[in-house]
Design a protein around this motif. Structure first.
Motif, mmCIF file in Angstrom:
data_model
loop_
_atom_site.group_PDB
_atom_site.id
_atom_site.type_symbol
_atom_site.label_atom_id
_atom_site.label_comp_id
_atom_site.label_asym_id
_atom_site.label_seq_id
_atom_site.Cartn_x
_atom_site.Cartn_y
_atom_site.Cartn_z
ATOM 1 N N LEU A 120 0.922 -1.196 -0.022
ATOM 2 C CA LEU A 120 0.059 0.126 -0.007
ATOM 3 C C LEU A 120 0.880 1.290 -0.082
ATOM 4 N N LEU A 121 2.311 1.230 -0.107
ATOM 5 C CA LEU A 121 3.074 2.304 -0.313
ATOM 6 C C LEU A 121 3.558 2.452 -1.818
ATOM 7 N N ALA A 122 3.663 3.489 -2.273
ATOM 8 C CA ALA A 122 3.979 3.627 -3.765
ATOM 9 C C ALA A 122 5.436 4.593 -3.805
ATOM 10 N N ALA A 171 4.181 19.085 -15.550
ATOM 11 C CA ALA A 171 2.880 18.368 -15.181
ATOM 12 C C ALA A 171 3.712 16.916 -14.313
ATOM 13 N N ALA A 172 4.837 16.538 -14.674
ATOM 14 C CA ALA A 172 5.505 15.575 -13.752
ATOM 15 C C ALA A 172 5.987 15.843 -12.448
ATOM 16 N N ALA A 173 6.571 17.034 -12.385
ATOM 17 C CA ALA A 173 6.903 17.811 -10.936
ATOM 18 C C ALA A 173 5.893 17.893 -10.082
ATOM 19 N N GLU A 174 4.573 18.294 -10.670
ATOM 20 C CA GLU A 174 3.285 18.563 -9.913
ATOM 21 C C GLU A 174 2.887 16.969 -9.310
ATOM 22 N N SER A 175 2.778 16.169 -10.301
ATOM 23 C CA SER A 175 2.141 14.665 -9.971
ATOM 24 C C SER A 175 3.235 14.023 -8.807
ATOM 25 N N LEU A 176 4.409 14.477 -8.989
ATOM 26 C CA LEU A 176 5.545 13.849 -8.003
ATOM 27 C C LEU A 176 5.411 14.600 -6.547
ATOM 28 N N ALA A 177 5.077 15.868 -6.534
ATOM 29 C CA ALA A 177 4.826 16.405 -5.016
ATOM 30 C C ALA A 177 3.529 16.203 -4.706
ATOM 31 N N GLU A 178 2.585 15.993 -5.428
ATOM 32 C CA GLU A 178 1.176 15.555 -4.956
ATOM 33 C C GLU A 178 0.975 14.079 -4.538
ATOM 34 N N ASN A 179 1.709 13.322 -5.191
ATOM 35 C CA ASN A 179 1.656 11.964 -4.959
ATOM 36 C C ASN A 179 2.735 11.496 -3.827
ATOM 37 N N THR A 180 3.722 12.328 -3.559
ATOM 38 C CA THR A 180 4.517 12.222 -2.405
ATOM 39 C C THR A 180 3.704 11.999 -1.112
ATOM 40 N N SER A 181 2.610 12.925 -0.945
ATOM 41 C CA SER A 181 1.647 12.774 0.189
ATOM 42 C C SER A 181 0.635 11.557 0.107
ATOM 43 N N ASP A 182 0.005 11.384 -1.171
ATOM 44 C CA ASP A 182 -1.041 10.537 -1.166
ATOM 45 C C ASP A 182 -0.328 9.119 -1.230
ATOM 46 N N GLY A 183 0.898 8.789 -1.797
ATOM 47 C CA GLY A 183 1.510 7.609 -2.031
ATOM 48 C C GLY A 183 2.423 6.945 -0.949
ATOM 49 N N VAL A 184 2.846 8.030 -0.212
ATOM 50 C CA VAL A 184 4.000 7.906 0.826
ATOM 51 C C VAL A 184 3.474 8.218 2.097
ATOM 52 N N VAL A 185 3.714 9.433 2.421
ATOM 53 C CA VAL A 185 3.384 10.387 3.526
ATOM 54 C C VAL A 185 2.224 9.976 4.251
ATOM 55 N N VAL A 242 1.049 4.917 11.281
ATOM 56 C CA VAL A 242 1.702 5.134 12.602
ATOM 57 C C VAL A 242 0.798 5.490 13.652
ATOM 58 N N PHE A 243 -0.138 6.186 13.300
ATOM 59 C CA PHE A 243 -1.160 6.686 14.373
ATOM 60 C C PHE A 243 -2.302 5.387 14.572
ATOM 61 N N PHE A 244 -2.655 4.779 13.762
ATOM 62 C CA PHE A 244 -3.739 3.555 13.812
ATOM 63 C C PHE A 244 -3.545 2.125 13.169
ATOM 64 N N GLY A 245 -2.139 1.983 12.934
ATOM 65 C CA GLY A 245 -1.764 0.662 12.355
ATOM 66 C C GLY A 245 -2.309 0.084 11.149
ATOM 67 N N LEU A 246 -2.299 -1.018 11.087
ATOM 68 C CA LEU A 246 -2.773 -1.588 9.671
ATOM 69 C C LEU A 246 -4.309 -1.061 9.487
ATOM 70 N N PRO A 247 -5.239 -0.943 10.245
ATOM 71 C CA PRO A 247 -6.745 -0.582 9.921
ATOM 72 C C PRO A 247 -6.722 0.899 9.384
ATOM 73 N N GLY A 248 -5.993 1.791 10.090
ATOM 74 C CA GLY A 248 -5.676 3.316 9.615
ATOM 75 C C GLY A 248 -5.090 3.474 8.149
ATOM 76 N N LEU A 249 -4.071 2.544 7.817
ATOM 77 C CA LEU A 249 -3.325 2.399 6.545
ATOM 78 C C LEU A 249 -4.338 1.759 5.593
ATOM 79 N N TYR A 250 -5.197 0.800 5.601
ATOM 80 C CA TYR A 250 -6.037 0.315 4.699
ATOM 81 C C TYR A 250 -7.265 1.211 4.708
ATOM 82 N N VAL A 251 -7.671 1.858 5.589
ATOM 83 C CA VAL A 251 -8.764 2.776 5.411
ATOM 84 C C VAL A 251 -8.434 4.099 4.803
ATOM 85 N N TYR A 252 -7.276 4.465 4.837
ATOM 86 C CA TYR A 252 -6.987 5.648 4.324
ATOM 87 C C TYR A 252 -6.629 5.147 2.707
ATOM 88 N N LYS A 253 -6.232 4.017 2.543
ATOM 89 C CA LYS A 253 -5.784 3.748 1.020
ATOM 90 C C LYS A 253 -7.203 3.461 0.233
#
Length: 327
Positions: free
Chosen positions: A103-105, A151-165, A172-183
């Motif tokens: 679930l990380l990208a 376009a590529a730089a914007e996608s890189l920046a935005e997806n740093t948040s959505d796909g990684v951070v 970290v805050f809610f474990g696997l349930p938090g990660l799964y619900v977020y995704k």
């Protein structure tokens, strides 16, 4: 015994290391697919049966809200079940890291942007347009070299948040349930929260929930870009000044931080399939990004991921007893 922060941070660190080293191997994908695609099938099924264009507007909004509740309920329950059976020790950290890994990208995002950098630097516009069309929604045929890099730089920046951070943050805050619900929320946002007539009402709830859950990690992503930038003061200044002007309540934070850090302008007018967008510039007055700037953005992204890994390690160590009890 490990507290929850140490346990979850350890799991997310293992997941990030696995993703950075392996990505999601093609052989594994061929055998079992990917968890996001599994969630996508459920969303598609509910969309097919519940998104009826003959319904009243209020009912279509309610149906879309029901999709969010059903999908997050199913995914959250599954994650909670897995978390319940994992031992609260080193074995559980390793096992949880494996379960969080797909679930990380981080690696996938890097590879997709690198696929734009290489032909762009070689002057192969056809291949660069093809590569950038894989990561952005705007019309690639309308983009020149600067537009592709932007376009590529914007996608890189935005997806740093959505796909990684963001996955790491909620993990970290809610474990696997938090990660799964977020995704699951992020998947619904990408599938049913666009502005087309079919989804303008039905996807309203998914879009609003996605906005809310991305508020903290988007700002954290911007801060990580500031801290790893060669010009942190300028990046911080641009982020604070311009982020709120972005049409997204969240994407502007990492994008503005990247724009300031690299000394380029991002966002601004662009053409999507549904029509033109007249967004304001981030870091207006700076030049458009070049292929070299996009390559520098990838180097900056690598530092952000490394800093995220370091923060996870620090959280793990800070919340682990000195004698290692519980491991």
């Amino acid at each position: 015994m490990l507290d929850s922060f140490a346990f979850h941070a350890g799991q997310m660190l293992v997941a990030l290391l696995l993703d950075g080293l392996l990505g999601w191997p093609a052989m594994v994908f061929a055998l079992i697919g990917h968890p996001v695609s599994w969630v996508g099938r459920v969303v598609s099924l509910l969309d097919h049966h519940w998104n009826c264009d003959t319904q009243a507007p209020f009912m279509r909004r309610c149906a879309g809200g029901a999709v969010v509740l059903v999908v997050t309920g199913l995914v959250g329950s599954f994650g909670a079940g897995l978390a319940y059976v994992l031992p609260h020790n080193g074995v559980g950290i390793l096992a949880g890291g494996v379960l969080a890994w797909p679930l990380l990208a981080a690696r996938s995002l890097y590879a997709h942007v690198q696929a734009v950098v290489q032909p762009l630097q070689a002057g192969d516009m056809a291949e660069a347009r093809k590569a950038v069309s894989m990561i952005v929604g705007r019309d690639p045929n309308a983009l020149d070299a600067a537009g592709i890099a932007r376009a590529a730089a914007e996608s890189l920046a935005e997806n740093t948040s959505d796909g990684v951070v963001a996955p790491l943050f909620w993990g970290v805050f809610f474990g696997l349930p938090g990660l799964y619900v977020y995704k699951a929320i992020n998947t619904m946002d990408s599938m049913i929260a666009n502005r087309t007539p079919r989804y303008r009402l039905f996807g309203w709830a998914a879009a609003r929930v996605d906005d809310v859950v991305n508020i903290p990690p988007a700002r954290l992503s911007g801060l990580l870009y500031v801290l790893t930038s060669a010009a942190p003061l300028r990046a911080f200044r641009v982020m604070l000044r311009d982020a709120r002007g972005h049409r997204s309540p969240n994407a502007g934070w990492p994008e503005a931080a990247m724009a300031g850090g690299l000394g380029i302008r991002l966002s601004g007018p662009r053409l999507y399939a549904e029509g033109p967008s007249r967004d304001p510039w981030l870091n207006a007055g700076a030049p458009d990004p070049t292929p070299l700037d996009l390559a520098a953005g990838l180097a900056l992204y690598r530092r952000v991921v490394l800093l995220a890994a370091l923060i996870l390690l620090m959280v793990f160590l800070a919340h682990t007893p000195l004698d290692g009890a519980g491991l």
